[in-house]
Design an enzyme around this catalytic site. Structure first.
Site, PDB file in Angstrom:
ATOM      1  N   SER A 216       0.846  -1.192   0.000  1.00 46.47           N
ATOM      2  CA  SER A 216       0.000   0.000   0.000  1.00 46.47           C
ATOM      3  C   SER A 216       0.877   1.236   0.000  1.00 46.47           C
ATOM      4  O   SER A 216       1.738   1.382  -0.853  1.00 46.47           O
ATOM      5  CB  SER A 216      -0.942  -0.067   1.209  1.00 46.47           C
ATOM      6  N   HIS A 350      -7.054  -6.114   1.123  1.00 42.89           N
ATOM      7  CA  HIS A 350      -5.874  -5.289   0.844  1.00 42.89           C
ATOM      8  C   HIS A 350      -4.674  -5.804   1.668  1.00 42.89           C
ATOM      9  O   HIS A 350      -4.786  -6.012   2.874  1.00 42.89           O
ATOM     10  CB  HIS A 350      -6.229  -3.859   1.248  1.00 42.89           C
TER      11      HIS A 350
HETATM   12  C1  MCU Z   1      -2.622   2.214  -1.490  1.00 46.91           C
HETATM   13  O1  MCU Z   1      -2.008   3.078  -0.541  1.00 46.91           O
HETATM   14  C2  MCU Z   1      -2.759   3.949   0.276  1.00 46.91           C
HETATM   15  C3  MCU Z   1      -3.630   4.861  -0.546  1.00 46.91           C
HETATM   16  O2  MCU Z   1      -2.810   5.626  -1.400  1.00 46.91           O
HETATM   17  C4  MCU Z   1      -4.398   5.777   0.369  1.00 46.91           C
HETATM   18  O3  MCU Z   1      -5.288   6.603  -0.364  1.00 46.91           O
HETATM   19  C5  MCU Z   1      -5.172   5.011   1.380  1.00 46.91           C
HETATM   20  O4  MCU Z   1      -5.690   5.905   2.278  1.00 46.91           O
HETATM   21  O5  MCU Z   1      -4.290   4.188   2.089  1.00 46.91           O
HETATM   22  C6  MCU Z   1      -3.604   3.232   1.327  1.00 46.91           C
HETATM   23  C7  MCU Z   1      -2.797   2.474   2.343  1.00 46.91           C
HETATM   24  O6  MCU Z   1      -1.661   2.781   2.578  1.00 46.91           O
HETATM   25  O7  MCU Z   1      -3.455   1.550   3.042  1.00 46.91           O
HETATM   26  C8  MCU Z   1      -2.783   0.885   4.079  1.00 46.91           C
END
Ligand code: MCU
Length: 409
Positions: A216, A350
């Site tokens: 992420s 996720h």
């Molecule tokens: C996928 O990474 C991020 C994303 O860019 C954000 O918009 C969201 O809030 O959080 C994601 C993340 O890091 O989830 C753990």
């Protein structure tokens, strides 16, 4: 505790036109610009383009590159563009790094510009010059026995709570809270220092066989570390989405198709991953001379396995698919298509690694960290209903540059 003076070595190093700069100074954190690369003009005259920019066009030369021998300078040019437009400056060298290792903890002191900071990482499963994977935060991929895990608290180097985190963390304690680097760049700098430390002390890790992963937001970090730190042998960005494996242009296009996808204009309102230099471009991403196919391409010819998730609309499932297909063309031009893998599987939460990707990740780790040269690493797949629209997104010719020299194949 051993101190390693990079600057002393730099002064002693002759100006060698080495194909890869790490070979100029052994064991050092050298990242000086190659003196023999043509300089970027101060005025780039960037042509706005709704397709992804041609990664083979050199602004410094005013024409496309035609041979693999030009790749190092081209990669360096792309790095300069990313630093200028998205990432902020990546400090080229540090004065010195002190390291010590005890009981699974590698302690690292970085001295630069009259300041010093200290951080540590934990190492499990190493010994006997083992390869390792640096995990941002914690690993959310299977790491086989025989490969150590280095746990890196990247948030200590640059905070990422929200937009109020700008300039906070040890990187900024050293370089000042006004430094142009966004958090992704600061973390990559931390990775560079971890490798400095591994080169200095015997922590049971082979510093030439180090991978990096994160999921992420930390997946964005893993891709940027792979791109900026050329001593990384294998990058494994997991579900990085926008800001990582997605291309800004494709994500904007997806949004026009009614999808709820993270875009450049949104991302800068959420967090401090990027430099503030990026702010002026987010509402007109077509004016950028780069997009993230070129970020992934900067890892070439080194190994890279990109993991995405079709079930996460926000990450830009279509965008990462188109973008990483375009990135694969850079590897193809360098004659190393199989050093790059893209695998997009949905139906799971996720950052939960689905077991159907086990054999792929194993193959990449076996080949690029465990030196099993004959392992097959041809992966380009999605369970989404996508087709790579090359004429829309990557309308440039893919040159045959000839194979770039690599140590690990
Ligand atoms: C996928 O990474 C991020 C994303 O860019 C954000 O918009 C969201 O809030 O959080 C994601 C993340 O890091 O989830 C753990």
């Amino acid at each position: 505790m051993r101190t390693y003076l990079v600057s002393a070595l730099l002064a002693a190093a002759p100006a060698i036109a080495a194909p890869f700069r790490e070979t100029v100074v052994e064991n050092g954190s050298l990242k000086a610009r190659q003196a023999d690369c043509p300089a970027l003009p101060s005025n780039l005259n960037v042509q706005s383009t709704s397709s992804l920019p041609d990664p083979f066009y050199s602004y410094a030369k005013g024409e496309r590159i035609t041979s693999a021998s030009e790749w190092e300078c081209q990669r360096d040019e792309i790095e300069q563009l990313f630093e200028q437009y998205e990432l902020g400056d990546f400090p080229a060298t540090v004065e010195s790094v002190d390291a010590s290792y005890s009981g699974g903890t590698l302690s690292i002191t970085v001295n630069d510009q009259g300041q010093s900071i200290q951080f540590s990482v934990s190492i499990s499963g190493g010994g006997n010059n083992a390869p390792a994977i640096i995990a941002y935060g914690y690993p959310s991929i299977p790491i086989p026995s025989g490969v150590a895990t280095i746990t890196f608290s990247n948030d200590d180097i640059a905070a990422q709570q929200n937009t109020g985190s700008r300039g906070q963390g040890k990187f900024y304690d050293l370089y000042g809270s006004q430094h142009s680097a966004g958090a992704l760049t600061a973390w990559a700098w931390g990775v560079d220092r971890i490798i400095d430390a591994l080169e200095q002390v015997d922590a049971g890790i082979d510093p030439t066989r180090v991978g990096v992963t994160g999921c992420s937001r930390n997946g964005k970090g893993a891709m940027v570390a792979g791109a900026l730190v050329q001593r990384i042998a294998l990058a494994i960005p997991q579900e990085s989405g926008s800001g990582g494996a997605a291309c800004w242009r494709v994500s904007d296009w997806q949004q026009t198709q009614g999808q709820n996808v993270q875009t450049a204009s949104q991302i800068i309102t959420e967090n401090v991953w990027f430099s503030q230099r990026f702010d002026q471009y987010v509402n007109n991403v077509n004016s950028l001379p780069v997009d993230h196919h070129m970020l992934a391409g900067m890892v070439a010819p080194r190994g890279q396995y990109v993991i995405e998730n079709t079930s996460m609309e926000w990450l830009g499932a279509q965008s990462t698919f188109q973008c990483m297909n375009a990135a694969a063309l850079i590897y193809e031009a360098l004659g190393v298509s199989d050093h790059f893998g893209y695998s997009q599987v949905g139906g799971h939460n996720h950052c939960q690694f689905p077991s159907e990707q086990n054999s792929e990740i194993e193959a990449f780790i076996n080949r690029f960290l465990l030196d099993q040269a004959s392992v097959q690493t041809n992966v380009m797949r999605s369970d989404g209903n996508f087709n790579f629209d090359q004429s829309q997104w990557a309308p440039w010719d893919v040159p045959d540059l000839g194979e770039v020299p690599t140590e690990k194949v």
